[in-house]
Design an enzyme around this catalytic site. Structure first.
Site, PDB file in Angstrom:
ATOM      1  N   TRP A 166     -77.663  36.070 -11.013  1.00  0.00           N
ATOM      2  CA  TRP A 166     -79.112  36.047 -11.188  1.00  0.00           C
ATOM      3  C   TRP A 166     -79.447  36.440 -12.616  1.00  0.00           C
ATOM      4  CZ3 TRP A 166     -82.685  40.620 -10.142  1.00  0.00           C
ATOM      5  CH2 TRP A 166     -84.031  40.234 -10.207  1.00  0.00           C
TER       6      TRP A 166
ATOM      7  N   ASP B 169     -76.471  43.054  -3.615  1.00  0.00           N
ATOM      8  CA  ASP B 169     -77.850  42.606  -3.870  1.00  0.00           C
ATOM      9  C   ASP B 169     -78.153  41.473  -2.894  1.00  0.00           C
ATOM     10  OD1 ASP B 169     -80.342  42.042  -4.827  1.00  0.00           O
ATOM     11  OD2 ASP B 169     -79.674  41.186  -6.734  1.00  0.00           O
TER      12      ASP B 169
ATOM     13  N   LYS C 289     -88.259  36.372   0.106  1.00  0.00           N
ATOM     14  CA  LYS C 289     -87.909  35.050   0.615  1.00  0.00           C
ATOM     15  C   LYS C 289     -88.023  34.970   2.133  1.00  0.00           C
ATOM     16  CE  LYS C 289     -86.565  33.778  -3.577  1.00  0.00           C
ATOM     17  NZ  LYS C 289     -86.649  35.040  -4.317  1.00  0.00           N
TER      18      LYS C 289
END
Length: 443
Positions: free
Chosen positions: A168, A249, A285
């Site tokens: 990311w 994560d 999300k």
């Protein structure tokens, strides 16, 4: 006796005149000086993803397609408010006891406790043995930052954070901002458009003992490539032998496969093996709460005899860090999530919503692959369906990506990553045909 209004006016006028006289004697160089000249505060580049979104928005072509967006879109390309979120919102607004007082420093307890059960497992030994603590954060980004800050202040192992290559885009900057160095471990194979598992294992094996290893437990961002459970077990064995510290994560639990337990299986396995670790959790999300910034940071200690004392000390220090950063986390997103997580009927409906989102993305993967293969697009395209989650690394080159944008108004990041949520039945033929033409022309 009070001064008259005329004398007050005269006094104010005299004061203003004195200030003007002083200003007239300030040198031009002093007036134009800044404490932040360009050589110390250079112009920063625009964030790549937000720049891409800006360019897409400015494009007036009716066939334009946004494959850069990191948020779910329905088949009409519109944001989707989960039906279960609407129900939770109605419940909250109908509650006469609802107020807007501060949340505790550690967060809304009804939220953090359910969030921990969701990600760690309701039957997790870490929860059963009271060796876990949770802190509500500003979504997943805030969780990563809090974790980085905690490790920067207290971790005494090898203070280098190993990140997958690629990872990311925000990871490196978050750790760098708190003074932690980062290094890469191989992850994505450009040759296979899949996992470079041998390279990953070798790098983790070669890292100094007690290094911090950041891992994505599901729907790896940005590649969409995940290890199998057997591969996770191999990685756990290596990390245990090296005494590495896992930093998970997780932004896509339930959004990746549609199965909450399956998407958390890797980190739950690590906990079962007795690892001390941290977990960053986002509800952006899987609840569609992108702008509400609901997240959690969890710490799990190893099952030692003093585990409960250790976790108490850790919780106390996390509270101090939180107090100095945000004091109290926001309530709305946490209340929405906890309302759903605490109600069995709403929870079941949420699982259905998750299957709707993940199912549409899986369908788009199948449709894109079948079209590319039917068109005879050069290369192999099985990686589109082998990958999972919101994103796919297509294998397209930067030149091909630019050509797709310039000639066909299809927007994606320059490394060829596409958001599968940006595809729908209205644009998939345009995208497949454009990729076929561009790949054919640049072979």
């Amino acid at each position: 006796m009070a001064p008259s209004s005329s004398s007050s006016s005269t006094s104010a006028s005299s004061s203003l005149q004195r200030l003007n006289n002083i200003a007239n004697h300030i040198s031009p160089s002093m007036a134009s000086a800044t404490s932040f000249p360009a050589d110390t505060v250079p112009q920063a580049p625009e964030d790549a993803l937000f720049g891409l979104a800006r360019a897409y928005k400015a494009d007036t072509n009716p066939q334009k397609v946004d494959l850069g967006i990191g948020a779910y879109r329905d088949n009409n390309g519109k944001p989707w408010v989960l039906p279960v979120v609407k129900k939770a919102d109605d419940i909250l607004r109908s509650n006469p006891e609802l107020n807007h007082e501060y949340a505790p420093i550690a967060g809304f307890p009804e939220f953090t406790s359910k969030a921990a059960e969701l990600i760690l497992g309701a039957d997790s030994p870490a929860l059963r043995e009271k060796r876990a603590t949770s802190m509500q954060t500003i979504s997943g980004t805030g969780a990563v930052h809090l974790g980085a800050l905690f490790l920067a202040k207290f971790y005494k192992g090898n203070r280098v954070v190993y990140l997958s290559n690629p990872t990311w885009a925000n990871h490196k900057q978050i750790f760098g901002n708190v003074g932690l160095q980062t290094a890469d471990y191989p992850y994505f194979s450009k040759k296979s458009n899949g996992l470079d598992f041998d390279g990953m294992k070798a790098a983790i094996q070669g890292a100094p003992d007690r290094s911090i290893i950041l891992l994505h437990p599901c729907a790896h961002n940005p590649t969409g490539v995940d290890p199998t459970l057997d591969q996770w077990k191999e990685l756990a064995a290596i990390m245990a032998q090296k005494k590495h510290f896992p930093f998970f994560d997780c932004a896509y639990q339930g959004f990746a496969s549609g199965d909450l337990a399956r998407d958390a299986a890797a980190l739950r396995y690590f906990i079962d093996q007795g690892f001390e670790l941290v977990v960053c959790q986002s509800f952006a999300k899987n609840f569609g709460l992108y702008g509400e910034r609901a997240g959690c940071f969890h710490v799990v200690t190893s099952p030692a005899s003093d585990a409960s004392a250790t976790i108490g000390r850790i919780a106390s220090q996390l509270a101090i860090l939180q107090r100095s950063e945000i004091s109290n986390p926001p309530l709305y997103g946490a209340r929405i999530a906890s309302t759903v997580l605490s109600d069995p009927a709403l929870f079941t409906e949420w699982e259905d919503n998750l299957r709707t989102m993940s199912g549409r993305i899986i369908t788009m993967r199948k449709e894109l692959r079948s079209r590319l293969e039917a068109l005879g697009t050069p290369g192999t395209w099985n990686h589109i369906t082998d990958q999972i989650g919101m994103f796919s690394f297509t294998g397209l080159s930067e030149t091909q990506v630019q050509k797709l944008r310039d000639e066909y108004h299809i927007y994606m990041t320059k490394n060829g990553r596409i958001s599968m949520a940006g595809l729908n039945t209205n644009n998939i033929d345009h995208v497949a045909n454009a990729i076929r033409k561009v790949v054919g022309e640049t072979q």
